[in-house]
Design a protein around this motif. Structure first.
Motif, PDB file in Angstrom:
ATOM      1  N   GLY A 120       1.216  -1.659   0.461  1.00 31.85           N
ATOM      2  CA  GLY A 120      -0.058   0.009   0.084  1.00 31.85           C
ATOM      3  C   GLY A 120       0.963   1.415  -0.306  1.00 31.85           C
ATOM      4  O   GLY A 120       0.021   1.702   0.542  1.00 31.85           O
ATOM      5  N   PRO A 172      -1.711   4.815  -3.226  1.00 27.96           N
ATOM      6  CA  PRO A 172      -3.273   4.851  -3.157  1.00 27.96           C
ATOM      7  C   PRO A 172      -3.683   4.567  -4.325  1.00 27.96           C
ATOM      8  O   PRO A 172      -3.039   4.134  -5.688  1.00 27.96           O
ATOM      9  N   ARG A 173      -4.825   3.543  -3.618  1.00 30.47           N
ATOM     10  CA  ARG A 173      -4.694   2.493  -5.089  1.00 30.47           C
ATOM     11  C   ARG A 173      -5.503   3.385  -6.043  1.00 30.47           C
ATOM     12  O   ARG A 173      -5.397   2.850  -6.984  1.00 30.47           O
ATOM     13  N   GLU A 174      -6.752   3.890  -5.985  1.00 31.89           N
ATOM     14  CA  GLU A 174      -7.128   4.808  -6.956  1.00 31.89           C
ATOM     15  C   GLU A 174      -6.211   5.257  -7.905  1.00 31.89           C
ATOM     16  O   GLU A 174      -6.591   5.371  -9.470  1.00 31.89           O
ATOM     17  N   ASP A 175      -5.030   5.868  -8.056  1.00 34.96           N
ATOM     18  CA  ASP A 175      -4.148   6.266  -8.929  1.00 34.96           C
ATOM     19  C   ASP A 175      -3.426   5.044  -9.850  1.00 34.96           C
ATOM     20  O   ASP A 175      -3.402   5.656 -10.398  1.00 34.96           O
ATOM     21  N   GLY A 213      -1.405  -0.548  -5.462  1.00 37.44           N
ATOM     22  CA  GLY A 213      -1.120   0.242  -4.541  1.00 37.44           C
ATOM     23  C   GLY A 213       0.388   0.098  -3.745  1.00 37.44           C
ATOM     24  O   GLY A 213       1.086   0.617  -3.179  1.00 37.44           O
TER      25      GLY A 213
END
Length: 337
Positions: A59, A62-65, A285
């Motif tokens: 992680g 950021p996962r969304e990136d 991430g």
């Protein structure tokens, strides 16, 4: 090249069958990668990296990136028809009605493709992605680019102590791996970066989730020690044979194939050295840092849903010290680096 499978007597790990180019890995041939957290003290993380030759961070980005980057890549390659239609592009599911031969992976070697063929069009699109603004950034558009993601850059600068001397190497390898195709062979990165000191740090970034059987990177247990020994023995022999410094840098070790890969058979290589392959499932991430001599490869992608494994190799150097400036360029097929 499609890698055949066979019916095993028992799964490799956690109920999953893991294959490499030379077949099924047995349970006694693998062990889990040790995960770490970016929030742990940096001194502790560096000590672990020095001892293991790698650092598996959960992680960091950021996962969304990461998923935004995945969507950008597959949106650009969607016209090549290698995605299953009528599914979200970000899923990156391989087109089950297509031939895998039309979608070859890209690496350091030259590809012999017919101009205008589906495979050539696909490779052209995959190579172009290395210079797309979502990936390398654009000053004109005010885009930082995924390669320069601040979470990665800031961590590497702090982790290494290079601070403002931390440089993201321009040449990267943005690879997709379709289900069932040939996996990455056994190698260490200093083979390709001999024009600099062996101090570079590679950050391998899976761009999306990668199941245990989804073709992720695998690391040889204490592989950096073997890589260091191989490089030292090669340099000693090369100089004894009268090679110049340039010849030493350019020459491939007698233990390597013409592409610089140590072996296309990870299972046999690990058994020869009495070591296990360290494996993991990855989530968007996550990243893995590894050193210049750390030996690694990948499993064959046998994702049960046909998910394409997408990842990038980002390399960082201390700009105040000699580094392989041949890598100060965008990736091209057969560029000889």
């Amino acid at each position: 090249m499609t890698v055949p499978t066979s019916t095993p007597s028992k799964p490799t790990l956690d109920g999953v069958e893991l294959y490499v180019n030379d077949g099924l890995l047995r349970p006694d041939e693998v062990a889990p990668l040790h995960p770490s957290s970016p929030s742990e003290p940096v001194e502790q993380l560096y000590k672990r990296y020095a001892a293991d030759g790698y650092l598996f961070l959960r992680g960091l980005i950021p996962r969304e990136d990461v998923l935004d980057a995945r969507k950008s890549y597959f949106s650009a390659l969607e016209p090549t028809l290698f995605l299953e239609p009528n599914l979200p592009v970000v899923d990156g599911i391989f087109n089950s009605s297509s031939s895998r031969d039309d979608f070859p992976g890209i690496g350091s070697g030259q590809l012999d493709l017919d101009p205008g063929s589906p495979a050539a069009r696909f490779v052209d699109a995959a190579v172009k992605s290395h210079t797309d603004s979502w990936y390398i950034g654009s000053k004109e558009e005010g885009i930082t680019g995924f390669c320069n993601h601040p979470a990665i850059l800031e961590f590497v600068a702090r982790f290494t102590g290079w601070a403002e001397n931390t440089l993201t190497v321009r040449r990267t390898l943005l690879r997709n791996n379709t289900p069932g195709n040939h996996a990455i062979g056994v190698h260490y990165d200093q083979i390709y970066m001999r024009y600099g000191e062996p101090t570079s740090v590679t950050v391998w970034v899976p761009i999306g989730d990668v199941k245990l059987e989804g073709g992720g990177l695998i690391y040889l247990e204490e592989g950096y020690k073997i890589g260091e020994r191989m490089e030292k023995e090669f340099n000693k022999k090369a100089r004894a044979d009268g090679m110049s410094e340039d010849e030493v840098r350019n020459a491939f070790n007698a233990n390597m194939l013409s592409s610089g890969v140590l072996s296309e058979e990870p299972r046999e290589f690990a058994n020869t050295h009495g070591k296990k392959w360290l494996v993991a499932a990855y989530e968007a991430g996550d990243v893995v840092l590894h050193g210049a001599h750390t030996i690694h490869a990948s499993t064959v992608n046998h994702d049960p849903e046909g998910c394409i494994r997408l990842a990038t190799d980002l390399r960082f150097v201390d700009s105040s010290k000699p580094w392989d400036t041949r890598w100060d360029k965008d990736f091209e097929i057969g560029d000889g680096v």
